[in-house]
Design a protein around this motif. Sequence first.
Motif, PDB file in Angstrom:
ATOM      1  N   ALA A 114      -6.625   2.978  -8.870  1.00  0.00           N
ATOM      2  CA  ALA A 114      -7.648   1.936  -8.778  1.00  0.00           C
ATOM      3  C   ALA A 114      -8.802   2.205  -9.733  1.00  0.00           C
ATOM      4  CB  ALA A 114      -8.161   1.828  -7.343  1.00  0.00           C
ATOM      5  N   PHE A 146      -3.733   6.724  -4.956  1.00  0.00           N
ATOM      6  CA  PHE A 146      -4.077   5.316  -4.830  1.00  0.00           C
ATOM      7  C   PHE A 146      -5.477   5.071  -5.390  1.00  0.00           C
ATOM      8  CE2 PHE A 146      -0.982   5.759  -1.330  1.00  0.00           C
ATOM      9  CZ  PHE A 146      -0.062   4.817  -1.765  1.00  0.00           C
ATOM     10  N   TYR A 147      -6.405   5.968  -5.076  1.00  0.00           N
ATOM     11  CA  TYR A 147      -7.767   5.854  -5.591  1.00  0.00           C
ATOM     12  C   TYR A 147      -7.790   6.060  -7.101  1.00  0.00           C
ATOM     13  CZ  TYR A 147      -9.507   6.051  -0.818  1.00  0.00           C
ATOM     14  OH  TYR A 147      -9.771   5.789   0.494  1.00  0.00           O
ATOM     15  N   CYS A 186       0.798  -1.216   0.000  1.00  0.00           N
ATOM     16  CA  CYS A 186       0.000   0.000   0.000  1.00  0.00           C
ATOM     17  C   CYS A 186       0.834   1.272   0.000  1.00  0.00           C
ATOM     18  CB  CYS A 186      -0.967   0.002   1.174  1.00  0.00           C
ATOM     19  SG  CYS A 186      -0.152  -0.172   2.763  1.00  0.00           S
ATOM     20  N   PHE A 190      -7.677   1.557 -13.270  1.00  0.00           N
ATOM     21  CA  PHE A 190      -7.596   0.117 -13.522  1.00  0.00           C
ATOM     22  C   PHE A 190      -8.979  -0.458 -13.799  1.00  0.00           C
ATOM     23  CE2 PHE A 190      -8.085  -4.153 -11.837  1.00  0.00           C
ATOM     24  CZ  PHE A 190      -7.225  -4.838 -12.682  1.00  0.00           C
ATOM     25  N   ILE A 191      -9.958  -0.067 -13.016  1.00  0.00           N
ATOM     26  CA  ILE A 191     -11.315  -0.581 -13.219  1.00  0.00           C
ATOM     27  C   ILE A 191     -11.848  -0.170 -14.585  1.00  0.00           C
ATOM     28  CG2 ILE A 191     -13.705  -0.353 -12.425  1.00  0.00           C
ATOM     29  CD1 ILE A 191     -12.558  -0.263  -9.573  1.00  0.00           C
TER      30      ILE A 191
END
Length: 125
Positions: free
Chosen positions: A71, A67-68, A51, A74-75
């Motif tokens: 993510a 980090f968000y 992390c 990536f989605i």
Amino acid sequence: MASVAGGYLPILLFLGVAMALSTAFVLLPMIVAKFTGASKPYADKLAEYECGFPAFEDSRSQFDVRFYLVAILFIIFDLEAAFLFPWAVALGGIGFAGWAAMMIFLAELGLGYAYAWKKGALDWE
């Protein structure tokens, strides 16, 4: 009376085996961890490796929003791949309308990618 009890025997055997296996799957890893030293923490085990920030601090501490962003990106691109494969398989049956709809989707996705790139969401320091 014996025939009624005999009807429940397979169910009782199944429940006994299920309880034994579930107990073994819970207790055996704990016992093995005690004997192999997996439960003895030291600095390298407690270091952050996935992390990027210390894991055992205040749960309300703030951390980087990137980090968000990673993510979410990536989605988005994972969903693109999930839509492209069935579309490619069915392209012969859906015709020009299906092709045009996918091109609009890819154009929107490309615009979103360019926007994220321009805003620096993909840059990592």
